[in-house]
Design a protein around this motif. Structure first.
Motif, PDB file in Angstrom:
ATOM      1  N   ILE A 159       0.839  -1.191   0.000  1.00 62.88           N
ATOM      2  CA  ILE A 159       0.000   0.000   0.000  1.00 62.88           C
ATOM      3  C   ILE A 159       0.878   1.246   0.000  1.00 62.88           C
ATOM      4  O   ILE A 159       1.797   1.381   0.822  1.00 62.88           O
ATOM      5  CB  ILE A 159      -0.947   0.018   1.218  1.00 62.88           C
ATOM      6  CG1 ILE A 159      -1.868  -1.209   1.176  1.00 62.88           C
ATOM      7  CG2 ILE A 159      -1.781   1.297   1.251  1.00 62.88           C
ATOM      8  CD1 ILE A 159      -2.690  -1.408   2.416  1.00 62.88           C
ATOM      9  N   VAL A 160       0.589   2.153  -0.921  1.00 61.68           N
ATOM     10  CA  VAL A 160       1.338   3.410  -1.046  1.00 61.68           C
ATOM     11  C   VAL A 160       0.357   4.557  -0.862  1.00 61.68           C
ATOM     12  O   VAL A 160      -0.627   4.671  -1.591  1.00 61.68           O
ATOM     13  CB  VAL A 160       2.021   3.519  -2.427  1.00 61.68           C
ATOM     14  CG1 VAL A 160       2.765   4.840  -2.538  1.00 61.68           C
ATOM     15  CG2 VAL A 160       2.953   2.330  -2.663  1.00 61.68           C
ATOM     16  N   ARG A 161       0.602   5.412   0.132  1.00 60.88           N
ATOM     17  CA  ARG A 161      -0.259   6.573   0.373  1.00 60.88           C
ATOM     18  C   ARG A 161       0.222   7.753  -0.449  1.00 60.88           C
ATOM     19  O   ARG A 161       1.411   8.025  -0.569  1.00 60.88           O
ATOM     20  CB  ARG A 161      -0.258   6.953   1.856  1.00 60.88           C
ATOM     21  CG  ARG A 161      -0.933   5.958   2.774  1.00 60.88           C
ATOM     22  CD  ARG A 161      -2.417   5.766   2.451  1.00 60.88           C
ATOM     23  NE  ARG A 161      -3.125   7.025   2.380  1.00 60.88           N
ATOM     24  CZ  ARG A 161      -3.598   7.686   3.454  1.00 60.88           C
ATOM     25  NH1 ARG A 161      -3.421   7.206   4.659  1.00 60.88           N
ATOM     26  NH2 ARG A 161      -4.244   8.834   3.299  1.00 60.88           N
ATOM     27  N   MET A 162      -0.724   8.485  -1.037  1.00 64.44           N
ATOM     28  CA  MET A 162      -0.426   9.663  -1.840  1.00 64.44           C
ATOM     29  C   MET A 162      -1.281  10.840  -1.380  1.00 64.44           C
ATOM     30  O   MET A 162      -2.342  10.665  -0.783  1.00 64.44           O
ATOM     31  CB  MET A 162      -0.703   9.383  -3.328  1.00 64.44           C
ATOM     32  CG  MET A 162       0.258   8.405  -3.979  1.00 64.44           C
ATOM     33  SD  MET A 162       1.864   9.166  -4.296  1.00 64.44           S
ATOM     34  CE  MET A 162       2.783   7.752  -4.921  1.00 64.44           C
ATOM     35  N   MET A 163      -0.817  12.055  -1.707  1.00 68.89           N
ATOM     36  CA  MET A 163      -1.562  13.265  -1.403  1.00 68.89           C
ATOM     37  C   MET A 163      -2.423  13.652  -2.604  1.00 68.89           C
ATOM     38  O   MET A 163      -1.998  13.517  -3.750  1.00 68.89           O
ATOM     39  CB  MET A 163      -0.608  14.415  -1.052  1.00 68.89           C
ATOM     40  CG  MET A 163       0.241  14.151   0.181  1.00 68.89           C
ATOM     41  SD  MET A 163      -0.758  14.045   1.687  1.00 68.89           S
ATOM     42  CE  MET A 163      -1.296  15.776   1.811  1.00 68.89           C
ATOM     43  N   THR A 164      -3.627  14.143  -2.344  1.00 72.88           N
ATOM     44  CA  THR A 164      -4.523  14.541  -3.426  1.00 72.88           C
ATOM     45  C   THR A 164      -3.964  15.748  -4.180  1.00 72.88           C
ATOM     46  O   THR A 164      -3.229  16.567  -3.628  1.00 72.88           O
ATOM     47  CB  THR A 164      -5.915  14.909  -2.872  1.00 72.88           C
ATOM     48  OG1 THR A 164      -5.775  16.004  -1.963  1.00 72.88           O
ATOM     49  CG2 THR A 164      -6.551  13.741  -2.152  1.00 72.88           C
ATOM     50  N   GLY A 165      -4.347  15.803  -5.443  1.00 68.19           N
ATOM     51  CA  GLY A 165      -4.025  16.962  -6.258  1.00 68.19           C
ATOM     52  C   GLY A 165      -2.619  16.998  -6.812  1.00 68.19           C
ATOM     53  O   GLY A 165      -2.187  18.014  -7.347  1.00 68.19           O
ATOM     54  N   ASP A 166      -1.854  15.896  -6.686  1.00 65.47           N
ATOM     55  CA  ASP A 166      -0.487  15.870  -7.219  1.00 65.47           C
ATOM     56  C   ASP A 166      -0.287  14.546  -7.958  1.00 65.47           C
ATOM     57  O   ASP A 166       0.391  13.634  -7.473  1.00 65.47           O
ATOM     58  CB  ASP A 166       0.532  16.009  -6.078  1.00 65.47           C
ATOM     59  CG  ASP A 166       1.954  16.153  -6.613  1.00 65.47           C
ATOM     60  OD1 ASP A 166       2.122  16.264  -7.848  1.00 65.47           O
ATOM     61  OD2 ASP A 166       2.885  16.138  -5.792  1.00 65.47           O
ATOM     62  N   PRO A 167      -0.854  14.406  -9.150  1.00 66.87           N
ATOM     63  CA  PRO A 167      -0.793  13.139  -9.878  1.00 66.87           C
ATOM     64  C   PRO A 167       0.614  12.726 -10.294  1.00 66.87           C
ATOM     65  O   PRO A 167       0.886  11.535 -10.429  1.00 66.87           O
ATOM     66  CB  PRO A 167      -1.682  13.388 -11.100  1.00 66.87           C
ATOM     67  CG  PRO A 167      -1.713  14.869 -11.264  1.00 66.87           C
ATOM     68  CD  PRO A 167      -1.625  15.425  -9.882  1.00 66.87           C
ATOM     69  N   SER A 168       1.503  13.678 -10.484  1.00 70.77           N
ATOM     70  CA  SER A 168       2.840  13.342 -10.987  1.00 70.77           C
ATOM     71  C   SER A 168       3.606  12.456 -10.014  1.00 70.77           C
ATOM     72  O   SER A 168       4.441  11.639 -10.433  1.00 70.77           O
ATOM     73  CB  SER A 168       3.628  14.614 -11.274  1.00 70.77           C
ATOM     74  OG  SER A 168       3.774  15.387 -10.087  1.00 70.77           O
ATOM     75  N   ARG A 169       3.350  12.583  -8.722  1.00 67.69           N
ATOM     76  CA  ARG A 169       4.071  11.796  -7.715  1.00 67.69           C
ATOM     77  C   ARG A 169       3.775  10.307  -7.862  1.00 67.69           C
ATOM     78  O   ARG A 169       4.584   9.459  -7.500  1.00 67.69           O
ATOM     79  CB  ARG A 169       3.704  12.253  -6.307  1.00 67.69           C
ATOM     80  CG  ARG A 169       4.250  13.619  -5.921  1.00 67.69           C
ATOM     81  CD  ARG A 169       3.987  13.907  -4.459  1.00 67.69           C
ATOM     82  NE  ARG A 169       4.621  12.905  -3.598  1.00 67.69           N
ATOM     83  CZ  ARG A 169       4.342  12.759  -2.310  1.00 67.69           C
ATOM     84  NH1 ARG A 169       3.427  13.536  -1.736  1.00 67.69           N
ATOM     85  NH2 ARG A 169       4.960  11.848  -1.598  1.00 67.69           N
TER      86      ARG A 169
END
Length: 418
Positions: free
Chosen positions: A72-82
Motif C-alpha cells: 500500500i502506497v499513500r499519496m496526497m490529493t491533487g499531485d498526480p505526478s508523484r
C-alpha cells in the motif's frame, strides 16, 4: 451465464497491458472489488490510496483472504505526478496496480489539457507491459470521462432494487478483447467480498444426498415450527415449474433430514410416485415420514368440509409439516370461490391448534394464492432474475437473500445481500 464464470469480472483487470476503470458511488464496494482482484492475481499488487487509511484497506483485504499480500502506497490529493513513478515501477514488475481513486488524484486540478495529457501518459505506459492498471472512480472528476474513452474495460458497480430490497451488482460495460456478459453479476460484502453463484442452467438428472439448507435465521426449522402457522411462498418473476418444483422438494428433504413428518400435497396433474422418488433421492433413502397426497376438490364436489377432511388424511399429531402446492387448490378456487375461502378459513385454526406448520407454494397469479395471502402469517417471495434466485420475506418485512444452489456440492445456501 454458462460462458461467463461467476468470477469473470475479477479476471478482467488482470489481463496484461489492460487499463480497467471501476465506477460506482461511494460505499458500493469498489475497494473490496479491487482487493479481490489483487488477491485473485496471485502476483504482487501495489495499491495506491489517496484517501482510505492503510489499516482500513488491510482489514478489508483480510476478510477476503487472511494471507493477502498487498503493498500500500499513500499519496496526497491533487499531485498526480508523484504517483507516476510508482505506477511505472510496479508495471515493470508485472504487478497489478490499483489507483484509488482517480477523483482524489486530480482533486483541485481544473486544466482539462493537463488532465488529458497525464492520462494519456499513464495509458501509454501500461501498453506492452505484463502488468495492468485498475482505476477506481466515483465520477466526480472530469478525468473520469476522459479515461472512460481510452479504457480497455469499464466495470460498473451499483445497487439494484429487487423486491423492495437492494442487491449490489457488477455490470461489465466494456471489455476490449472479450465478449461482454449480457447479465449483471450480483455480489455481497457480508464476508468481505463474494460474487454470488448463478443458478445452474442444467441440473444432473438426480441430485442425491443433499446437505442441510443453510437457512436465514428467520426461516430456521425450529423457529418456524414454534412461531408460525401458515407460511406462503409466492413464486414470482421467472420461477417456472422446474425451479419451483426443485425448491419445494429440496425444502421437503430438509425437513425430513431434520426428523420431521411431511404431508406433501400435490395437484392431480402431477405423479405422486415420481414426486416421492425425487424427494427420496434428495434425502438419500426412503422414509415413512413422507406422505404424498393428491388433492382433488372435484372428487368431493368442491365441498369445503369434505375437502378439509381429505387434506388432513396424512400424518396426524403435533409437529407435522404440511407442504402444499397451491396449484392443487386452483380448480376449487375458480369453480367455487366462496367455498374455497370457507375451506381455508376452516382449516387454518385447525392446523394452529394442532401446532402444525403449513408451507404453501405457488404463483402469485393463482386465485388460490390470493385467498391464501389473507390467512398466511408470513408471506415470502421467490424470484428468478438474470440467472439468479432471490428470496425475501414480504410480511413481516425482512432482508433480501440470494439463494446459492450448488448441484455438485449438493448445497443450498441463503446469503444476505449486504
Amino acid at each position: 451465464m454458462e460462458l461467463f464464470s461467476k468470477n469473470w469480472p475479477v479476471q478482467i483487470p488482470l489481463k496484461a497491458g489492460y487499463v480497467s476503470l471501476v465506477e460506482g458511488n461511494a460505499g458500493i464496494g469498489k475497494t473490496s472489488f479491487s482487493l479481490a482482484c489483487c488477491i485473485e492475481s496471485k502476483k504482487d499488487c501495489t495499491y495506491i490510496s489517496y484517501a482510505e487509511p492503510e489499516t482500513s484497506i488491510l482489514s478489508k483485504a483480510s476478510l477476503i483472504s487472511p494471507s493477502s499480500k498487498i503493498k500500500i502506497v499513500r499519496m496526497m490529493t491533487g499531485d498526480p505526478s508523484r504517483a507516476f513513478s510508482t505506477i511505472l515501477n510496479a508495471l515493470e514488475n508485472s504487478e497489478l496496480v490499483v489507483l484509488d481513486s482517480l477523483d482524489a488524484m486530480f482533486y483541485g486540478i481544473r486544466d482539462e489539457k493537463d488532465v488529458r495529457s497525464f492520462l494519456q501518459l499513464i495509458y501509454n505506459s501500461v501498453k506492452g507491459k505484463s502488468g495492468s492498471l485498475l482505476i477506481i472512480s466515483e465520477g466526480t472528476s472530469s478525468a473520469s470521462a476522459q479515461i472512460r474513452f481510452v479504457s480497455d474495460a469499464i466495470i460498473q458497480m451499483s445497487d439494484e432494487k429487487i423486491m423492495d430490497g437492494k442487491a449490489r451488482c457488477i455490470t461489465v460495460l466494456k471489455d476490449r478483447d472479450s465478449p461482454v456478459p449480457p447479465d449483471p453479476f450480483y455480489f455481497t460484502l457480508s464476508n468481505g467480498f463474494m460474487i454470488n453463484e448463478p443458478l445452474p442452467q442444467y441440473f444432473s438428472s438426480s441430485i442425491k444426498n443433499v446437505n442441510a439448507i443453510a437457512r436465514p435465521q428467520e426461516a430456521g426449522i425450529d423457529m418456524q415450527l414454534t412461531k408460525w402457522n401458515r407460511i406462503l411462498t409466492v413464486f414470482g418473476e421467472g420461477v417456472g415449474h422446474v425451479v419451483g418444483s426443485l425448491f419445494r422438494e429440496w425444502v421437503a428433504a430438509d425437513y425430513l433430514l431434520a426428523g420431521k413428518r411431511i404431508n406433501y400435497i400435490i395437484s392431480k396433474i402431477e405423479y405422486g410416485d415420481e414426486i416421492a422418488s425425487n424427494i427420496y433421492e434428495l434425502v438419500g433413502s426412503k422414509t415413512e415420514n413422507l406422505k404424498v397426497i393428491t388433492a382433488d376438490a372435484n372428487s368431493v364436489d368442491f365441498d369445503p368440509l369434505r375437502y378439509s377432511a381429505a387434506m388432513t388424511s396424512g400424518h396426524a399429531g403435533d409437529n407435522v409439516v404440511n407442504m402444499v402446492d397451491v396449484l392443487a387448490d386452483e380448480e376449487f378456487a375458480v369453480v367455487n370461490p366462496q367455498g374455497y375461502e370457507k375451506f381455508v378459513s376452516h382449516i387454518t385454526p385447525r392446523s394452529s391448534s394442532s401446532k402444525n406448520l403449513t408451507l404453501l407454494y405457488g404463483s402469485g397469479d393463482l386465485n388460490a394464492a390470493k385467498v391464501q395471502q389473507k390467512y398466511a402469517d408470513v408471506e415470502r417471495r421467490l424470484i428468478y432474475k438474470s440467472g439468479h434466485l432471490f428470496w425475501k420475506t414480504m410480511k413481516p418485512p425482512g432482508p433480501l437473500y440470494h439463494v446459492d444452489v450448488n448441484a455438485e456440492k449438493r448445497t443450498m445456501t441463503f446469503t444476505r445481500m449486504m
